[in-house]
Design a protein around this motif. Structure first.
Motif, PDB file in Angstrom:
ATOM      1  N   LEU A  15       0.855  -1.191   0.000  1.00  0.00           N
ATOM      2  CA  LEU A  15       0.000   0.000   0.000  1.00  0.00           C
ATOM      3  C   LEU A  15       0.888   1.236   0.000  1.00  0.00           C
ATOM      4  CD1 LEU A  15      -2.845   1.264   0.265  1.00  0.00           C
ATOM      5  CD2 LEU A  15      -2.531   1.164   2.758  1.00  0.00           C
ATOM      6  N   THR A  16       0.624   2.143  -0.958  1.00  0.00           N
ATOM      7  CA  THR A  16       1.395   3.380  -1.050  1.00  0.00           C
ATOM      8  C   THR A  16       0.580   4.521  -0.433  1.00  0.00           C
ATOM      9  OG1 THR A  16       2.551   2.631  -3.025  1.00  0.00           O
ATOM     10  CG2 THR A  16       2.514   5.017  -2.608  1.00  0.00           C
ATOM     11  N   LEU A  17       1.212   5.245   0.489  1.00  0.00           N
ATOM     12  CA  LEU A  17       0.553   6.338   1.208  1.00  0.00           C
ATOM     13  C   LEU A  17       1.234   7.658   0.867  1.00  0.00           C
ATOM     14  CD1 LEU A  17       0.262   4.735   4.763  1.00  0.00           C
ATOM     15  CD2 LEU A  17      -1.512   4.819   2.993  1.00  0.00           C
ATOM     16  N   ASP A  18       0.412   8.691   0.624  1.00  0.00           N
ATOM     17  CA  ASP A  18       0.914  10.057   0.496  1.00  0.00           C
ATOM     18  C   ASP A  18       0.746  10.736   1.853  1.00  0.00           C
ATOM     19  OD1 ASP A  18       1.638   9.998  -2.244  1.00  0.00           O
ATOM     20  OD2 ASP A  18      -0.496  10.158  -2.784  1.00  0.00           O
ATOM     21  N   PRO A  40       9.479  10.034   4.496  1.00  0.00           N
ATOM     22  CA  PRO A  40       9.289  10.532   3.135  1.00  0.00           C
ATOM     23  C   PRO A  40       7.873  11.043   2.936  1.00  0.00           C
ATOM     24  CG  PRO A  40       9.113   8.162   3.179  1.00  0.00           C
ATOM     25  CD  PRO A  40       9.495   8.556   4.567  1.00  0.00           C
ATOM     26  N   ALA A  41       7.675  11.814   1.870  1.00  0.00           N
ATOM     27  CA  ALA A  41       6.340  12.318   1.564  1.00  0.00           C
ATOM     28  C   ALA A  41       5.458  11.224   0.994  1.00  0.00           C
ATOM     29  CB  ALA A  41       6.431  13.484   0.587  1.00  0.00           C
ATOM     30  N   ARG A  42       6.113  10.165   0.411  1.00  0.00           N
ATOM     31  CA  ARG A  42       5.352   9.002  -0.081  1.00  0.00           C
ATOM     32  C   ARG A  42       5.991   7.760   0.527  1.00  0.00           C
ATOM     33  NH1 ARG A  42       3.406   8.418  -6.191  1.00  0.00           N
ATOM     34  NH2 ARG A  42       1.865   9.832  -5.294  1.00  0.00           N
ATOM     35  N   VAL A  72      -0.983  14.746  10.856  1.00  0.00           N
ATOM     36  CA  VAL A  72      -0.350  14.132   9.690  1.00  0.00           C
ATOM     37  C   VAL A  72      -1.415  13.255   9.037  1.00  0.00           C
ATOM     38  CG1 VAL A  72       1.416  12.545   8.880  1.00  0.00           C
ATOM     39  CG2 VAL A  72       1.945  14.159  10.717  1.00  0.00           C
ATOM     40  N   THR A  73      -1.656  13.496   7.746  1.00  0.00           N
ATOM     41  CA  THR A  73      -2.674  12.751   7.024  1.00  0.00           C
ATOM     42  C   THR A  73      -1.991  11.794   6.057  1.00  0.00           C
ATOM     43  OG1 THR A  73      -4.212  14.602   7.198  1.00  0.00           O
ATOM     44  CG2 THR A  73      -4.715  12.911   5.559  1.00  0.00           C
ATOM     45  N   ALA A  74      -2.332  10.519   6.171  1.00  0.00           N
ATOM     46  CA  ALA A  74      -1.830   9.481   5.257  1.00  0.00           C
ATOM     47  C   ALA A  74      -2.988   9.053   4.371  1.00  0.00           C
ATOM     48  CB  ALA A  74      -1.283   8.303   6.050  1.00  0.00           C
ATOM     49  N   GLY A  77      -5.004   4.009  -1.259  1.00  0.00           N
ATOM     50  CA  GLY A  77      -5.867   2.831  -1.298  1.00  0.00           C
ATOM     51  C   GLY A  77      -7.309   3.154  -0.999  1.00  0.00           C
ATOM     52  N   GLY A  78      -7.730   4.375  -1.322  1.00  0.00           N
ATOM     53  CA  GLY A  78      -9.117   4.755  -1.093  1.00  0.00           C
ATOM     54  C   GLY A  78      -9.465   5.047   0.346  1.00  0.00           C
ATOM     55  N   GLN A  79      -8.478   5.236   1.180  1.00  0.00           N
ATOM     56  CA  GLN A  79      -8.738   5.558   2.571  1.00  0.00           C
ATOM     57  C   GLN A  79      -7.696   6.553   3.090  1.00  0.00           C
ATOM     58  OE1 GLN A  79      -8.015   2.184   5.197  1.00  0.00           O
ATOM     59  NE2 GLN A  79      -6.783   1.206   3.587  1.00  0.00           N
ATOM     60  N   SER A  80      -7.953   7.144   4.248  1.00  0.00           N
ATOM     61  CA  SER A  80      -7.002   8.074   4.836  1.00  0.00           C
ATOM     62  C   SER A  80      -6.989   7.894   6.352  1.00  0.00           C
ATOM     63  CB  SER A  80      -7.353   9.530   4.497  1.00  0.00           C
ATOM     64  OG  SER A  80      -8.585   9.896   5.061  1.00  0.00           O
TER      65      SER A  80
END
Length: 597
Positions: A15-18, A40-42, A72-74, A77-80
């Motif tokens: 899963l990749t998170l921004d 990291p930012a990603r 901090v917001t991650a 994958g359609g979720q945060s």
């Protein structure tokens, strides 16, 4: 400052998170760009595993001291997921350790200590933390800056040491000791060297960075109190201290109301002799009372025009109790630095021990002059003097009512804790206030903004053993509206005051023809604002009332002419007035005075 965030992925795929960070500052605005960063930012979190990111807070970028908060917001994958963050950017601060020692050499585990921030206006009472301090020591962490420290220490024998650090500058971790053994005694000698200290107080005040940050303190002083300064002084225009009170030989001797002023530093002991009354004012004071078997004790307080802050801490000092009434109370007053005095008297007879009378506002007495002051003589009745805070006033929908109903003949304020009072403010069928509480101590609300017709009634009783002005009523009708002014608007209340010449027990001669001068207070007193005024008199306790002509002399002064019945009795007054704006007042003073042979 860094912290690590861990993210766990329970899924079967990576899963990749921004990652982003946002925050607000103590003023509610956005935190400076770059103050909070995520690296990291990603971030890729492996299937069934965890991955870490680092959050960094660089408080050097903060524009203001205080709390910064955000998240901090991650997202991926359609979720945060949001993770709270926060940091406090502390103003430059240091430790201050205070140690207090009593006069007996033992550490004080419970001194009275106030640390006043002159740059911030904040005050700290570090020993009031609910903890035990057997070593007499406490440590605070405070912002860098200027402080005044006010300390009171009392040993088991009741001996007090008052110590003040008027100009303490905190610029590094500091330990400061307040040692009651180093405080010095007070010795003030009055012009009458046999006069002793009856009651005194020490006051002090310091200017802060803003007027709202000014500090004022004070405490009572007796013959065994010691005073001491800790640390350096300060410029003369930024700190002042005064020691003053009453010195008197016997209960019937003159009182010496003396004040000593020092600027720039606190007292470390005081030894001063007033060699004569030269430069003082003399006040010959009479104190009337209709109470039987009464005594009276002079009360005084003072104010200094260039240091009004001292008034916040000032108390009345009291002299010796002497028989009352009296016409021979002599008082000598200090006059330097423009001192203004509030003179009064406590009156007691066993049943009433806290009744008192005093000026509404402090007065200036010039050096070398002699004055005459009368206290507590009749007729006692309502008084309104907005400049002194008496009367009634509104600010928007809020209002207060403070009408002294037993002010003495000269208009001085009477304090009668046992008096019963009922106050009611209404408009038609709507009642805004109906209370037996002391309305001078309260603020009420609910007034409409639009012009409204009101009715205010106040009914008061004091104990029958007063024998005069035992019951006083007043009713006002008036129109008031919210005028939008920040200073508020007074209710247009007017009163009639009666000034017959009476004895010190509020009596006049039966069968005599007397003149009763009248005065008005409130809007109706202004030239051309009185529409009508009627007065009635009763000689039978208010059962029957007779109209009395209100005369006006060549100088515009109003008065009544009465012929008292030959048989001793009572005189009561009822007055009704209207002003040119349609406001009215009706007042009744039952047993305004008595007549005797």
């Amino acid at each position: 400052m860094t912290r690590t965030l861990s993210y766990r992925n329970p899924g079967a795929k990576p899963l990749t998170l921004d990652l982003t960070a946002d925050a607000t500052g103590p003023d509610g605005g956005n935190a400076p760009t770059g103050m909070f960063t995520v690296s990291p930012a990603r971030l890729t979190v492996p299937a069934g595993g965890t991955a870490q990111a680092t959050v960094t807070a660089d408080i050097r970028l903060g524009g203001a001291d205080g709390a910064y908060s955000g998240a901090v917001t991650a997202t991926g994958g359609g979720q945060s997921v949001r993770t709270a963050l926060g940091v406090i950017r502390e103003v430059e601060s240091y430790k201050l350790t205070l140690t207090v020692t009593r006069r007996d050499g033992k550490r004080d585990d419970g001194p009275g200590v106030t640390v006043a921030g002159l740059d911030t206006g904040k005050q700290y009472t570090p020993f009031d933390d609910g903890k035990s301090h057997p070593d007499g020591t406490v440590t605070l962490r405070l912002p860098k800056g200027r402080y005044l420290i006010d300390v009171q220490s009392v040993d088991p024998r009741g001996r007090t040491a008052l110590m003040v650090a008027p100009h303490f500058v905190l610029g590094h971790d500091t330990a400061l000791a307040f040692d009651g053994r180093k405080a010095k005694p007070v010795k003030v000698t009055a012009p009458d060297r046999r006069a002793t200290l009856r009651d005194a107080q020490v006051l002090f005040a310091a200017h802060g960075a803003k007027p709202a940050y000014d500090y004022a303190g004070g405490n009572t002083v007796d013959a065994d109190t010691t005073l001491g300064q800790v640390g350096p002084g300060t410029p003369a225009d930024s700190f002042v201290t005064q020691l003053g009170g009453i010195w008197q030989r016997t209960a019937t001797s003159p009182t010496y109301n003396l004040v000593t002023t020092r600027t720039g530093s606190f007292f470390t002991g005081l030894n001063r002799t007033f060699s004569s009354t030269r430069g003082m004012a003399r006040v010959n004071t009479s104190v009337a009372t209709a109470l039987p078997q009464a005594g009276t004790a002079p009360q005084v307080s003072w104010s200094t025009p260039d240091w009004p802050q001292l008034g916040r801490a000032s108390l009345f000092s009291e002299g010796a109790l002497r028989p009352a009434p009296t016409a021979s109370l002599v008082q000598y007053l200090s006059t330097d630095r423009g001192l203004r005095w509030n003179l009064g008297s406590r009156i007691a007879n066993g049943s009433h021990n806290e009744d008192s009378v005093s000026f509404l506002t402090a007065r200036r007495f010039e050096p070398g002059r002699t004055y005459r002051v009368a206290l507590n003589g009749g007729v006692h009745g309502p008084a309104v003097a907005p400049a002194s805070g008496t009367g009634a006033k509104r600010l928007g929908g809020y209002y207060y009512v403070c009408v002294p109903m037993f002010s003495d003949g000269p208009g001085n304020l009477a304090y009668l804790p046992q008096a019963a009072i009922t106050t009611r403010l209404s408009s038609g069928s709507r009642v805004f206030t109906s209370t037996t509480d002391d309305t001078c101590l309260n603020v009420y609300g609910g007034l409409p903004a639009a012009p409204t017709r009101y009715r205010l009634s106040i009914s008061t009783d004091r104990a029958k053993d007063y024998r005069t002005s035992d019951h006083v009523d007043a009713v006002w009708t008036f129109t008031s509206r919210d005028n939008g002014e920040t200073k508020g608007a007074p209710f247009p209340l007017s009163v009639v005051r009666f000034h017959p010449q009476l004895s010190l027990t509020d009596t006049a001669k039966a069968g005599a023809r007397v003149t009763v001068p009248l005065s008005l207070q409130g809007p109706a007193a202004a030239k051309g604002h009185l529409k009508s005024l009627t007065v009635r008199v009763s000689y039978d306790g208010g059962r029957t009332w007779k109209p009395v002509t209100v005369h006006t002399n060549a100088s515009g002064k109003r008065y009544l002419t009465l012929t008292h019945p030959k048989k001793p009795g009572t005189v009561s007054f009822r007055a009704a007035l209207a002003d040119t704006d349609g406001n009215t007042a009706t007042e009744t003073v039952h047993t305004a005075y008595r007549t005797v042979r």
